[in-house]
Design an enzyme around this catalytic site. Structure first.
Site, PDB file in Angstrom:
ATOM      1  N   TYR A 134       0.850  -1.196   0.000  1.00 29.74           N
ATOM      2  CA  TYR A 134       0.000   0.000   0.000  1.00 29.74           C
ATOM      3  C   TYR A 134       0.879   1.236   0.000  1.00 29.74           C
ATOM      4  CZ  TYR A 134      -3.657   3.277   1.542  1.00 29.74           C
ATOM      5  OH  TYR A 134      -4.542   4.321   1.647  1.00 29.74           O
ATOM      6  N   ASP A 218       9.450   3.563   0.444  1.00 24.53           N
ATOM      7  CA  ASP A 218       8.314   4.149   1.149  1.00 24.53           C
ATOM      8  C   ASP A 218       8.432   3.786   2.630  1.00 24.53           C
ATOM      9  OD1 ASP A 218       5.947   5.070   2.145  1.00 24.53           O
ATOM     10  OD2 ASP A 218       4.679   4.160   0.598  1.00 24.53           O
ATOM     11  N   LYS A 245       3.225  10.092   8.909  1.00 22.55           N
ATOM     12  CA  LYS A 245       2.847   9.547  10.221  1.00 22.55           C
ATOM     13  C   LYS A 245       3.659  10.115  11.391  1.00 22.55           C
ATOM     14  CE  LYS A 245       0.676   5.706   8.037  1.00 22.55           C
ATOM     15  NZ  LYS A 245      -0.695   5.326   8.163  1.00 22.55           N
TER      16      LYS A 245
END
Ligand code: PMP
Length: 386
Positions: A134, A218, A245
Protein backbone atom coordinates in the site's frame (compact mmCIF):
# COMPACT_ATOMS: atom_id res chain seq x y z
CA UNK A 1 -30.21 11.47 17.11
CA UNK A 2 -27.05 9.42 17.70
CA UNK A 3 -23.75 10.45 16.17
CA UNK A 4 -23.95 7.33 14.00
CA UNK A 5 -27.30 8.35 12.48
CA UNK A 6 -26.15 11.92 11.99
CA UNK A 7 -22.93 10.67 10.37
CA UNK A 8 -24.74 8.47 7.85
CA UNK A 9 -26.77 11.45 6.64
CA UNK A 10 -23.84 13.69 5.86
CA UNK A 11 -20.90 11.36 5.17
CA UNK A 12 -21.03 8.51 2.62
CA UNK A 13 -21.17 5.37 4.79
CA UNK A 14 -20.83 7.51 7.90
CA UNK A 15 -17.15 8.49 7.88
CA UNK A 16 -14.31 9.93 5.84
CA UNK A 17 -11.68 7.18 5.91
CA UNK A 18 -12.36 3.84 4.22
CA UNK A 19 -9.30 2.40 5.95
CA UNK A 20 -10.85 2.57 9.41
CA UNK A 21 -14.32 1.35 8.52
CA UNK A 22 -15.54 -1.82 10.21
CA UNK A 23 -19.08 -3.06 9.59
CA UNK A 24 -21.71 -2.21 10.63
CA UNK A 25 -19.90 1.01 11.64
CA UNK A 26 -16.92 1.82 13.83
CA UNK A 27 -17.42 3.52 17.20
CA UNK A 28 -16.64 7.25 17.25
CA UNK A 29 -13.67 8.41 19.29
CA UNK A 30 -14.39 11.07 21.89
CA UNK A 31 -11.14 11.37 23.80
CA UNK A 32 -7.56 10.15 23.74
CA UNK A 33 -5.17 10.35 26.65
CA UNK A 34 -1.82 8.57 26.57
CA UNK A 35 -2.48 4.97 25.59
CA UNK A 36 -6.24 5.10 26.20
CA UNK A 37 -9.10 6.04 23.87
CA UNK A 38 -12.68 6.57 25.02
CA UNK A 39 -15.45 6.11 22.44
CA UNK A 40 -18.92 7.66 22.13
CA UNK A 41 -20.46 4.93 24.27
CA UNK A 42 -17.95 5.49 27.09
CA UNK A 43 -16.05 2.25 26.31
CA UNK A 44 -12.30 2.54 26.90
CA UNK A 45 -9.63 0.76 24.89
CA UNK A 46 -5.84 0.56 24.84
CA UNK A 47 -4.88 2.19 21.58
CA UNK A 48 -2.78 -0.19 19.45
CA UNK A 49 -3.93 1.52 16.29
CA UNK A 50 -2.36 4.87 17.19
CA UNK A 51 -3.91 6.47 14.17
CA UNK A 52 -2.46 3.82 11.92
CA UNK A 53 0.99 3.86 13.54
CA UNK A 54 1.43 7.64 13.59
CA UNK A 55 1.03 8.44 17.32
CA UNK A 56 4.37 7.18 18.55
CA UNK A 57 3.83 8.78 21.98
CA UNK A 58 0.11 8.05 22.26
CA UNK A 59 -2.52 10.79 22.63
CA UNK A 60 -2.15 14.35 23.87
CA UNK A 61 1.48 14.05 24.95
CA UNK A 62 2.09 17.19 27.07
CA UNK A 63 5.38 18.22 25.44
CA UNK A 64 4.08 17.72 21.91
CA UNK A 65 0.88 19.57 22.71
CA UNK A 66 2.95 22.34 24.29
CA UNK A 67 5.07 22.73 21.16
CA UNK A 68 2.02 22.70 18.88
CA UNK A 69 0.17 25.21 21.07
CA UNK A 70 3.12 27.54 21.25
CA UNK A 71 3.50 27.43 17.47
CA UNK A 72 -0.24 27.96 16.96
CA UNK A 73 -0.21 31.05 19.20
CA UNK A 74 2.18 32.67 16.72
CA UNK A 75 0.03 31.77 13.72
CA UNK A 76 -1.04 28.43 12.28
CA UNK A 77 -0.19 28.90 8.60
CA UNK A 78 1.48 31.54 6.47
CA UNK A 79 1.90 32.51 2.85
CA UNK A 80 5.61 32.55 3.68
CA UNK A 81 8.03 29.78 4.65
CA UNK A 82 8.94 29.53 8.33
CA UNK A 83 12.02 28.49 10.29
CA UNK A 84 10.04 25.53 11.68
CA UNK A 85 10.30 23.63 8.38
CA UNK A 86 14.03 24.29 8.31
CA UNK A 87 14.36 22.88 11.83
CA UNK A 88 12.42 19.68 11.02
CA UNK A 89 14.37 19.20 7.77
CA UNK A 90 17.64 19.61 9.69
CA UNK A 91 16.48 17.07 12.24
CA UNK A 92 15.50 14.57 9.51
CA UNK A 93 18.81 15.13 7.75
CA UNK A 94 20.77 14.55 10.95
CA UNK A 95 18.93 11.37 11.83
CA UNK A 96 18.90 9.82 8.36
CA UNK A 97 21.93 11.29 6.57
CA UNK A 98 19.55 12.22 3.71
CA UNK A 99 20.46 15.69 2.53
CA UNK A 100 17.21 17.44 1.55
CA UNK A 101 13.51 17.26 2.41
CA UNK A 102 10.22 18.53 1.10
CA UNK A 103 7.05 18.54 3.17
CA UNK A 104 3.41 17.88 2.39
CA UNK A 105 0.28 16.86 4.31
CA UNK A 106 -0.02 13.08 4.00
CA UNK A 107 1.75 9.92 2.99
CA UNK A 108 -0.40 9.73 -0.13
CA UNK A 109 0.81 13.15 -1.18
CA UNK A 110 4.42 12.23 -0.33
CA UNK A 111 4.26 9.24 -2.68
CA UNK A 112 2.75 11.40 -5.44
CA UNK A 113 5.54 13.93 -4.97
CA UNK A 114 8.15 11.15 -4.90
CA UNK A 115 6.91 9.75 -8.21
CA UNK A 116 6.89 13.22 -9.73
CA UNK A 117 10.45 13.79 -8.51
CA UNK A 118 11.62 10.47 -9.96
CA UNK A 119 10.06 11.11 -13.37
CA UNK A 120 11.28 14.70 -13.50
CA UNK A 121 14.82 13.79 -12.47
CA UNK A 122 15.24 10.83 -14.84
CA UNK A 123 13.10 12.01 -17.75
CA UNK A 124 11.59 8.48 -17.74
CA UNK A 125 7.97 7.46 -17.32
CA UNK A 126 7.72 3.95 -15.90
CA UNK A 127 7.32 3.20 -12.18
CA UNK A 128 7.89 -0.31 -10.85
CA UNK A 129 6.03 -1.28 -7.69
CA UNK A 130 5.09 -4.48 -5.92
CA UNK A 131 1.78 -6.25 -5.76
CA UNK A 132 0.02 -6.00 -2.40
CA UNK A 133 2.00 -3.06 -1.01
CA UNK A 134 0.00 0.00 0.00
CA UNK A 135 1.36 3.41 -0.93
CA UNK A 136 -1.71 5.60 -0.37
CA UNK A 137 -4.46 6.35 -2.82
CA UNK A 138 -2.83 7.88 -5.93
CA UNK A 139 -3.91 6.36 -9.27
CA UNK A 140 -0.42 4.97 -9.93
CA UNK A 141 -0.25 2.97 -6.70
CA UNK A 142 -3.70 1.40 -6.40
CA UNK A 143 -5.10 -1.53 -8.33
CA UNK A 144 -5.83 -0.46 -11.92
CA UNK A 145 -9.15 -2.30 -11.63
CA UNK A 146 -10.29 -0.26 -8.64
CA UNK A 147 -13.38 1.82 -9.33
CA UNK A 148 -12.68 5.43 -10.23
CA UNK A 149 -9.06 4.90 -11.28
CA UNK A 150 -8.07 6.39 -14.65
CA UNK A 151 -7.90 3.68 -17.31
CA UNK A 152 -4.62 5.12 -18.49
CA UNK A 153 -3.02 4.78 -15.01
CA UNK A 154 -1.44 1.32 -15.60
CA UNK A 155 0.31 2.55 -18.78
CA UNK A 156 3.14 4.01 -16.76
CA UNK A 157 3.26 1.48 -13.92
CA UNK A 158 4.66 -2.03 -13.82
CA UNK A 159 3.40 -4.15 -10.91
CA UNK A 160 5.65 -7.08 -9.97
CA UNK A 161 5.21 -9.88 -7.42
CA UNK A 162 6.67 -9.24 -3.95
CA UNK A 163 10.19 -10.41 -3.20
CA UNK A 164 10.63 -12.18 -6.55
CA UNK A 165 14.15 -11.48 -7.74
CA UNK A 166 13.73 -13.41 -10.96
CA UNK A 167 10.67 -11.39 -11.97
CA UNK A 168 12.42 -8.15 -11.05
CA UNK A 169 15.58 -9.04 -12.99
CA UNK A 170 13.57 -10.01 -16.06
CA UNK A 171 11.45 -6.84 -15.89
CA UNK A 172 14.50 -4.62 -15.52
CA UNK A 173 16.23 -6.40 -18.40
CA UNK A 174 13.25 -5.71 -20.63
CA UNK A 175 12.11 -2.28 -19.43
CA UNK A 176 15.02 -0.98 -17.29
CA UNK A 177 15.88 1.93 -19.58
CA UNK A 178 12.32 3.26 -19.21
CA UNK A 179 12.12 2.89 -15.41
CA UNK A 180 12.16 6.18 -13.48
CA UNK A 181 11.96 4.48 -10.07
CA UNK A 182 11.37 1.22 -8.30
CA UNK A 183 9.13 1.90 -5.31
CA UNK A 184 9.40 -0.51 -2.39
CA UNK A 185 8.11 -0.79 1.17
CA UNK A 186 10.67 -2.90 3.03
CA UNK A 187 7.99 -4.31 5.36
CA UNK A 188 4.66 -3.90 3.59
CA UNK A 189 1.76 -3.94 6.02
CA UNK A 190 -1.01 -4.86 3.57
CA UNK A 191 1.14 -7.63 2.11
CA UNK A 192 1.52 -9.25 5.56
CA UNK A 193 4.13 -7.10 7.38
CA UNK A 194 7.04 -9.40 6.50
CA UNK A 195 10.49 -7.75 6.33
CA UNK A 196 12.16 -7.98 2.92
CA UNK A 197 15.02 -10.42 2.47
CA UNK A 198 18.34 -8.49 2.76
CA UNK A 199 19.84 -10.34 -0.24
CA UNK A 200 16.84 -9.28 -2.34
CA UNK A 201 17.22 -5.67 -1.21
CA UNK A 202 20.93 -5.68 -2.11
CA UNK A 203 20.14 -7.10 -5.54
CA UNK A 204 17.40 -4.50 -6.02
CA UNK A 205 19.87 -1.70 -5.28
CA UNK A 206 22.34 -3.12 -7.79
CA UNK A 207 19.71 -3.61 -10.49
CA UNK A 208 18.36 -0.07 -10.18
CA UNK A 209 21.88 1.39 -10.37
CA UNK A 210 22.71 -0.78 -13.34
CA UNK A 211 19.66 0.47 -15.26
CA UNK A 212 19.89 4.11 -14.20
CA UNK A 213 16.59 3.90 -12.29
CA UNK A 214 16.06 5.51 -8.90
CA UNK A 215 15.41 3.39 -5.84
CA UNK A 216 12.54 4.84 -3.81
CA UNK A 217 11.74 3.47 -0.35
CA UNK A 218 8.31 4.15 1.15
CA UNK A 219 8.97 4.59 4.88
CA UNK A 220 5.57 6.06 5.78
CA UNK A 221 4.97 3.22 8.27
CA UNK A 222 8.46 1.80 8.75
CA UNK A 223 10.28 5.02 9.67
CA UNK A 224 9.50 4.40 13.36
CA UNK A 225 11.55 1.17 13.42
CA UNK A 226 15.02 2.74 13.22
CA UNK A 227 16.42 6.21 13.87
CA UNK A 228 17.09 6.68 10.16
CA UNK A 229 14.19 4.58 8.89
CA UNK A 230 14.07 0.84 8.16
CA UNK A 231 16.37 1.19 5.10
CA UNK A 232 19.22 2.05 7.49
CA UNK A 233 18.82 -1.31 9.17
CA UNK A 234 19.47 -2.87 5.77
CA UNK A 235 22.48 -0.60 5.17
CA UNK A 236 20.61 0.52 2.06
CA UNK A 237 21.15 3.84 0.30
CA UNK A 238 17.93 4.79 -1.46
CA UNK A 239 17.70 7.70 -3.90
CA UNK A 240 14.36 8.83 -2.52
CA UNK A 241 12.29 8.12 0.58
CA UNK A 242 8.72 8.99 1.48
CA UNK A 243 7.81 9.46 5.13
CA UNK A 244 4.75 10.59 7.09
CA UNK A 245 2.85 9.55 10.22
CA UNK A 246 5.32 9.77 13.16
CA UNK A 247 7.20 12.76 11.76
CA UNK A 248 4.15 15.01 12.33
CA UNK A 249 3.69 14.36 16.05
CA UNK A 250 0.01 13.52 15.49
CA UNK A 251 -0.72 16.27 12.95
CA UNK A 252 -1.22 15.86 9.19
CA UNK A 253 2.11 15.34 7.47
CA UNK A 254 4.14 13.76 4.71
CA UNK A 255 7.59 14.38 3.30
CA UNK A 256 10.09 13.13 0.78
CA UNK A 257 13.84 13.05 1.21
CA UNK A 258 16.70 12.70 -1.25
CA UNK A 259 20.00 14.19 -2.31
CA UNK A 260 20.08 17.79 -3.53
CA UNK A 261 20.72 16.34 -6.98
CA UNK A 262 17.68 14.04 -7.00
CA UNK A 263 15.42 16.78 -5.59
CA UNK A 264 16.81 19.46 -7.93
CA UNK A 265 13.67 19.43 -10.15
CA UNK A 266 11.88 21.23 -7.29
CA UNK A 267 14.28 24.19 -7.18
CA UNK A 268 12.09 27.04 -8.43
CA UNK A 269 13.31 27.99 -11.90
CA UNK A 270 11.87 27.94 -15.40
CA UNK A 271 11.08 24.34 -16.27
CA UNK A 272 11.07 23.19 -12.64
CA UNK A 273 8.40 20.99 -11.08
CA UNK A 274 5.68 23.21 -9.65
CA UNK A 275 4.27 21.74 -6.44
CA UNK A 276 2.39 23.76 -3.85
CA UNK A 277 0.32 22.71 -0.86
CA UNK A 278 -1.52 25.40 1.07
CA UNK A 279 -0.89 23.79 4.45
CA UNK A 280 2.37 22.00 3.62
CA UNK A 281 5.09 22.59 6.24
CA UNK A 282 2.69 24.53 8.46
CA UNK A 283 4.42 25.52 11.71
CA UNK A 284 2.05 23.60 14.00
CA UNK A 285 2.80 20.26 12.33
CA UNK A 286 6.49 21.08 12.06
CA UNK A 287 6.81 21.98 15.77
CA UNK A 288 4.81 18.95 16.92
CA UNK A 289 6.81 16.66 14.63
CA UNK A 290 10.16 17.97 15.77
CA UNK A 291 9.20 17.49 19.42
CA UNK A 292 7.82 13.98 18.84
CA UNK A 293 10.95 12.91 16.97
CA UNK A 294 13.27 14.52 19.55
CA UNK A 295 11.55 12.34 22.17
CA UNK A 296 12.09 9.28 19.97
CA UNK A 297 15.84 8.81 19.65
CA UNK A 298 17.79 5.58 19.26
CA UNK A 299 17.35 4.62 22.93
CA UNK A 300 13.55 5.05 22.89
CA UNK A 301 13.27 3.30 19.53
CA UNK A 302 15.27 0.31 20.74
CA UNK A 303 13.17 0.08 23.91
CA UNK A 304 9.86 0.22 22.03
CA UNK A 305 11.09 -2.34 19.48
CA UNK A 306 12.20 -4.59 22.35
CA UNK A 307 8.71 -4.42 23.84
CA UNK A 308 7.22 -5.28 20.45
CA UNK A 309 9.57 -8.23 20.04
CA UNK A 310 8.66 -9.46 23.54
CA UNK A 311 4.95 -9.15 22.84
CA UNK A 312 5.33 -11.00 19.54
CA UNK A 313 7.28 -13.81 21.21
CA UNK A 314 4.67 -14.09 23.96
CA UNK A 315 1.83 -14.23 21.44
CA UNK A 316 3.62 -16.83 19.34
CA UNK A 317 4.13 -18.92 22.46
CA UNK A 318 0.37 -18.75 22.98
CA UNK A 319 -0.24 -20.08 19.47
CA UNK A 320 -1.03 -16.74 17.78
CA UNK A 321 0.19 -16.17 14.19
CA UNK A 322 1.80 -12.76 14.26
CA UNK A 323 4.17 -11.03 11.80
CA UNK A 324 6.11 -7.78 11.85
CA UNK A 325 9.21 -6.44 13.50
CA UNK A 326 9.92 -4.27 16.54
CA UNK A 327 7.03 -2.00 17.52
CA UNK A 328 4.84 -3.06 14.58
CA UNK A 329 2.87 -6.32 14.78
CA UNK A 330 0.35 -7.86 12.47
CA UNK A 331 -2.08 -10.46 13.70
CA UNK A 332 -3.06 -12.94 11.04
CA UNK A 333 -6.67 -14.09 11.42
CA UNK A 334 -9.17 -15.57 8.96
CA UNK A 335 -11.72 -12.81 9.54
CA UNK A 336 -10.17 -9.41 10.28
CA UNK A 337 -13.54 -7.81 11.09
CA UNK A 338 -14.30 -10.47 13.70
CA UNK A 339 -10.81 -10.01 15.09
CA UNK A 340 -11.22 -6.24 15.25
CA UNK A 341 -14.49 -6.40 17.19
CA UNK A 342 -13.34 -9.22 19.47
CA UNK A 343 -10.28 -7.23 20.45
CA UNK A 344 -12.24 -4.01 20.75
CA UNK A 345 -14.76 -5.56 23.15
CA UNK A 346 -11.82 -6.82 25.19
CA UNK A 347 -10.37 -3.32 25.39
CA UNK A 348 -7.85 -3.24 22.52
CA UNK A 349 -8.09 -1.00 19.46
CA UNK A 350 -6.16 -2.43 16.50
CA UNK A 351 -6.09 -1.80 12.77
CA UNK A 352 -8.84 -3.19 10.59
CA UNK A 353 -6.37 -5.71 9.12
CA UNK A 354 -4.90 -6.86 12.45
CA UNK A 355 -2.10 -4.29 12.60
CA UNK A 356 -0.94 -3.33 16.11
CA UNK A 357 1.43 -0.39 16.67
CA UNK A 358 2.95 0.20 20.08
CA UNK A 359 3.47 3.66 21.59
CA UNK A 360 5.80 4.93 24.31
CA UNK A 361 2.66 5.79 26.31
CA UNK A 362 2.00 2.09 26.98
CA UNK A 363 2.97 0.71 30.37
CA UNK A 364 3.97 -2.90 31.09
CA UNK A 365 0.44 -3.38 32.46
CA UNK A 366 -1.04 -2.22 29.13
CA UNK A 367 1.21 -4.65 27.28
CA UNK A 368 0.05 -7.50 29.54
CA UNK A 369 -3.56 -6.54 28.88
CA UNK A 370 -2.93 -6.48 25.12
CA UNK A 371 -1.27 -9.91 25.27
CA UNK A 372 -4.17 -11.33 27.31
CA UNK A 373 -6.82 -9.91 24.95
CA UNK A 374 -5.10 -11.18 21.81
CA UNK A 375 -4.48 -14.59 23.39
CA UNK A 376 -8.12 -14.85 24.42
CA UNK A 377 -9.20 -14.17 20.83
CA UNK A 378 -6.53 -15.93 18.76
CA UNK A 379 -4.51 -18.13 21.11
CA UNK A 380 -4.59 -21.90 21.25
CA UNK A 381 -8.05 -23.07 22.25
CA UNK A 382 -9.47 -19.53 22.11
CA UNK A 383 -13.20 -19.09 22.13
CA UNK A 384 -13.82 -17.23 18.89
CA UNK A 385 -17.50 -16.67 19.54
CA UNK A 386 -17.22 -13.91 22.16
N1 PMP B 1 2.57 4.62 2.23
C1 PMP B 1 2.44 3.66 3.17
C2 PMP B 1 3.48 2.59 3.27
C3 PMP B 1 1.35 3.69 4.04
O1 PMP B 1 1.21 2.72 4.95
C4 PMP B 1 0.42 4.74 3.94
C5 PMP B 1 -0.77 4.85 4.87
N2 PMP B 1 -0.94 3.91 5.82
C6 PMP B 1 0.60 5.70 2.96
C7 PMP B 1 1.68 5.62 2.13
C8 PMP B 1 -0.39 6.83 2.81
O2 PMP B 1 -0.30 7.69 3.89
P1 PMP B 1 -1.51 8.65 4.29
O3 PMP B 1 -2.58 7.77 4.85
O4 PMP B 1 -0.91 9.59 5.30
O5 PMP B 1 -1.93 9.35 3.04
Amino acid sequence: MSVVDRARRVLPGGNTRTTLFVPPHPPYAVRGEGAIVTDHTGHQVIDCNNNYTSLIHGHAHPEILGAATEAARSGTAFGLPTASEVALAEHLRDRTGIEQWRFCNSGTEAVLMLLRAARARTGRDLIVRFDGSYHGTGDAVVSPDAPGVARSAPDSVLVLPQHDLEALTAAMREHGDRVAAVLIDLMPNRAGLNPADPAYVTALRELTRQHGALLAVDEVITFRLHEGGLHKQYGLQPDLVSVGKVIGGGFPVGAIGGSADVLSPFVPAPGAVSWGGTFSANPVTMAAGLTALSLFGSHEIAELNRRGDQLRARLRDAGVTVNGSGSLLRLMAPDPTDLWWNLYRRGVLGGTNGLLALSTAMSPVHLDQIADAVTAVLGRGADHRV
